[in-house]
Design an enzyme around this catalytic site. Structure first.
Site, mmCIF file in Angstrom:
data_model
loop_
_atom_site.group_PDB
_atom_site.id
_atom_site.type_symbol
_atom_site.label_atom_id
_atom_site.label_comp_id
_atom_site.label_asym_id
_atom_site.label_seq_id
_atom_site.Cartn_x
_atom_site.Cartn_y
_atom_site.Cartn_z
ATOM 1 N N HIS A 1 -12.949 3.043 2.670
ATOM 2 C CA HIS A 1 -12.109 2.171 3.513
ATOM 3 C C HIS A 1 -10.753 1.979 2.855
ATOM 4 O O HIS A 1 -10.619 2.031 1.638
ATOM 5 C CB HIS A 1 -12.778 0.816 3.736
ATOM 6 C CG HIS A 1 -13.280 0.179 2.483
ATOM 7 N ND1 HIS A 1 -14.484 0.546 1.914
ATOM 8 C CD2 HIS A 1 -12.743 -0.754 1.671
ATOM 9 C CE1 HIS A 1 -14.662 -0.150 0.810
ATOM 10 N NE2 HIS A 1 -13.615 -0.941 0.626
ATOM 11 N N HIS B 1 -7.701 -0.796 2.439
ATOM 12 C CA HIS B 1 -7.331 -2.204 2.576
ATOM 13 C C HIS B 1 -5.862 -2.275 3.003
ATOM 14 O O HIS B 1 -5.010 -1.604 2.412
ATOM 15 C CB HIS B 1 -7.433 -2.933 1.231
ATOM 16 C CG HIS B 1 -8.810 -3.021 0.668
ATOM 17 N ND1 HIS B 1 -9.600 -4.135 0.821
ATOM 18 C CD2 HIS B 1 -9.541 -2.148 -0.069
ATOM 19 C CE1 HIS B 1 -10.750 -3.939 0.195
ATOM 20 N NE2 HIS B 1 -10.747 -2.741 -0.358
HETATM 21 P P1 AMP Z 1 -14.133 -2.626 -1.854
HETATM 22 O O1 AMP Z 1 -14.424 -3.499 -3.026
HETATM 23 O O2 AMP Z 1 -12.860 -1.856 -1.954
HETATM 24 O O3 AMP Z 1 -15.341 -1.758 -1.585
HETATM 25 O O4 AMP Z 1 -13.918 -3.589 -0.635
HETATM 26 C C1 AMP Z 1 -14.931 -4.020 0.232
HETATM 27 C C2 AMP Z 1 -14.296 -5.040 1.119
HETATM 28 O O5 AMP Z 1 -15.174 -5.265 2.204
HETATM 29 C C3 AMP Z 1 -14.052 -6.396 0.443
HETATM 30 O O6 AMP Z 1 -12.699 -6.755 0.581
HETATM 31 C C4 AMP Z 1 -14.988 -7.336 1.204
HETATM 32 O O7 AMP Z 1 -14.422 -8.611 1.362
HETATM 33 C C5 AMP Z 1 -15.144 -6.620 2.517
HETATM 34 N N1 AMP Z 1 -16.371 -6.876 3.254
HETATM 35 C C6 AMP Z 1 -17.633 -6.942 2.788
HETATM 36 N N2 AMP Z 1 -18.516 -7.144 3.794
HETATM 37 C C7 AMP Z 1 -17.772 -7.177 4.934
HETATM 38 C C8 AMP Z 1 -18.088 -7.355 6.317
HETATM 39 N N3 AMP Z 1 -19.352 -7.541 6.741
HETATM 40 N N4 AMP Z 1 -17.083 -7.347 7.225
HETATM 41 C C9 AMP Z 1 -15.796 -7.178 6.817
HETATM 42 N N5 AMP Z 1 -15.434 -7.021 5.530
HETATM 43 C C10 AMP Z 1 -16.409 -7.020 4.603
#
Ligand code: AMP
Length: 139
Positions: free
Chosen positions: A102, A104
């Site tokens: 993903h 950000h």
């Molecule tokens: P990363 O650490 O780069 O893998 O980022 C994962 C991101 O996903 C974090 O910013 C979390 O806050 C976000 N996240 C986790 N669960 C969900 C969810 N169910 N819906 C939307 N964002 C999420």
């Protein structure tokens, strides 16, 4: 590590978990981060089973870049953000916590520090309003 089909973003793609969607096309989905590091923090994911950049098909990488550009412009407009940070973490040592690739999209402004990563849940009513603001700002 093999792709885990039960990661939360895979569930969102299968409609088995909710999200505040802001944009979708054949290859990508964008939605609000539930633990935002700043108001307007949005995520872009590909509709393909890739854990990180290294196992992402190049066509999906291009699609992610296109959607990131489009949604980042809307986030910038919706939140009147002077700066936008784009981040993409590969592997736990880099800070990745959800193992479906993903991007950000995070609004930044001078003097406003980023909140801690993936730490505090947002108010769902506010997140819904933020999603509506981004949708309204999409070209
Ligand atoms: P990363 O650490 O780069 O893998 O980022 C994962 C991101 O996903 C974090 O910013 C979390 O806050 C976000 N996240 C986790 N669960 C969900 C969810 N169910 N819906 C939307 N964002 C999420």
């Amino acid at each position: 590590m093999a792709y885990d089909k039960n990661n939360i973003f895979a569930k969102i793609l299968r409609d088995e978990a909710p999200c505040f969607k802001v944009y979708e096309d054949d290859m990508t989905l964008a939605f609000m981060d539930v633990m935002p590091q700043a108001e307007g923090h949005t995520l872009v994911i590909p509709k393909s089973e890739a854990e990180n950049l290294f196992d992402l098909d190049a066509d999906y990488a291009a699609a992610m870049a296109r959607t990131t550009k489009k949604v980042a412009a809307a986030v910038k407009k919706a939140f009147d953000a002077p700066g936008i940070m784009i981040a993409q973490l590969n592997g736990a040592p880099a800070g990745q916590t959800v193992f479906h690739i993903h991007t950000h999209i995070i609004p930044r402004a001078e003097g406003i520090d980023l909140k801690l990563h993936a730490r505090q849940m947002a108010d769902m009513d506010i997140l819904k309003q933020h999603a509506e603001r981004v949708i309204a700002a999409l070209d």
